[in-house]
Design an enzyme around this catalytic site. Sequence first.
Site, short mmCIF file in Angstrom:
data_model
loop_
_atom_site.label_atom_id
_atom_site.label_comp_id
_atom_site.label_asym_id
_atom_site.label_seq_id
_atom_site.Cartn_x
_atom_site.Cartn_y
_atom_site.Cartn_z
N TRP A 331 -0.58 -2.23 -0.84
CA TRP A 331 -1.08 -1.25 0.14
C TRP A 331 -2.46 -1.66 0.65
O TRP A 331 -2.78 -1.43 1.82
CB TRP A 331 -1.16 0.13 -0.52
CG TRP A 331 -1.79 1.17 0.37
CD1 TRP A 331 -1.18 1.94 1.31
CD2 TRP A 331 -3.18 1.55 0.41
NE1 TRP A 331 -2.08 2.77 1.92
CE2 TRP A 331 -3.32 2.55 1.38
CE3 TRP A 331 -4.31 1.14 -0.29
CZ2 TRP A 331 -4.54 3.16 1.67
CZ3 TRP A 331 -5.52 1.73 0.00
CH2 TRP A 331 -5.64 2.73 0.97
N HIS A 332 -3.27 -2.28 -0.21
CA HIS A 332 -4.63 -2.64 0.19
C HIS A 332 -4.67 -3.78 1.20
O HIS A 332 -5.67 -3.95 1.90
CB HIS A 332 -5.46 -3.02 -1.04
CG HIS A 332 -5.95 -1.84 -1.82
ND1 HIS A 332 -5.17 -1.20 -2.76
CD2 HIS A 332 -7.13 -1.16 -1.78
CE1 HIS A 332 -5.86 -0.19 -3.28
NE2 HIS A 332 -7.04 -0.15 -2.71
N GLY A 333 -3.64 -4.59 1.27
CA GLY A 333 -3.67 -5.69 2.23
C GLY A 333 -2.45 -6.59 2.11
O GLY A 333 -1.83 -6.66 1.04
#
Length: 496
Positions: A331-333
């Site tokens: 989700w962060h990248g």
Amino acid sequence: MLFNSYAFIFAYFPIVLIGFFLIGKRNVRAAAGFLALASLFFYGWWSVEAMPLLLASICFNYWAGLRLTPAPGRTDRQRKRMLVFALTVDLVILGVFKYANFFIANVNDGLAAAGATPLSMLHIALPIGISFYTFTQIAFLVDCWQGKVHERSFVHYALFVTYFPHLIAGPVLHHAQMMPQFANPSTYRVDANKVALGLAIFTFGLAKKLLIADKMGQYADLMFTGVHNGTLPSLYTAWFGVLAYTLQIYFDFSGYSDMAVGLSLCLGVRLPLNFNSPYKSTNIIEFWRRWHISLSTFLRDYLYVPLGGNRKGEARRYINLFLTMLLGGLWHGAAWTFVIWGALHGTFLMINHLWTAKVRRNATPGRLARVAGWALTFLCVMIAWVVFRAESVNAALEIYKGMLGFHGAPTSAFGEFAVPYRKPEFFHTLLVGLFICLALPPTISLERWVPQPALLAGQPRMAWTATAVIALATAVLFGFCVSQLGSYSPFLYFQF
């Protein structure tokens, strides 16, 4: 526009604050609409091109939410189909914009190895804040399906999604936390105590960002950028570079969270706690109850629990836990570094749960055990931050080698590359940062520091003096922070 910019502090926010309460005196619905439009303007300042996607997402999810709510003549099967359809649309849009090029790049690596023609990359920009407003609306849809949503105002829903203090970098909001506040008429009346406290919390957050996070970021970038460009870090440089980033991301995120809470409080709205001194944690389970609390709660409620949680046996529990953190990392990248970061934390959590269940059980740890637990937790978090920040997996490996001394011992570390870490400013900021995050309470508890009228009843002079001292100290700190404005200094979580 950044929270830490002249345009926001001296133009946008004063206009929004004054306009919101002036309109609210006459018509609360109009004031909510004004704040929603102001939030859209805030978003458009960043990216006008991404505005149609945000507006389309709001309209689609509001429409889907209406059809997901239990109603006469609407069967559970029909509602479930609508839920699957709506979630698929949201996730496909997020996947295309955030992960399509990552997927294509990995496919092309395989095609290149086979000597085949690579696929063309998609020339699309990642809309800022798409992860936050998508997750916020996914939670809304699921709650509509479960019959938990009772607020039906489109204006309040649009404001709930676009509310500018949280829109770009969180927290991930829940409708039950926000929409009732927007429906409460008292929200639209000026509360001088809330405004004063909000400005104080904002000032402390601004100080964290400008005076600590940005300073530490300069030193962290020296090491991480140097490794990306081919410089091998020695033991000394690697550890201090990682420690600098550990404090940078802490105070960057903590500062943003404080500013968001403070700005919102000025408007009479309380945002949920999203950051609660995580570096004080004595185990990794506690860390995730304190760090990015809204995301941890979302992953638990809408991913870990639907996967089965701990209801399907011990082995399945650990698999679910690991998968949740793996997806949380992604989700962060869209990069393998984030996947590995999620996998590391998933592994840490599994070990922590196993230790608690099989070894420690219900025993209360003593003081020495708590200190050892804190040190081990802090070390694990630092180790994981390396791959989170590194430009590539190879760069992370070189930093890990440096931390193990493979690129030189401390005695050989005082070369040109390590000179900045010997500056007094670095160590002063480092020590101040460590003291704040390990010894002081979170800024969110500032309300408890401010003398309450009831506590000083009958002592007006003492109450006035305490208020004046706090106000003066806040004003001086704010003035010093303003003197540091000017350079481009985005928040790290804007990229997620």
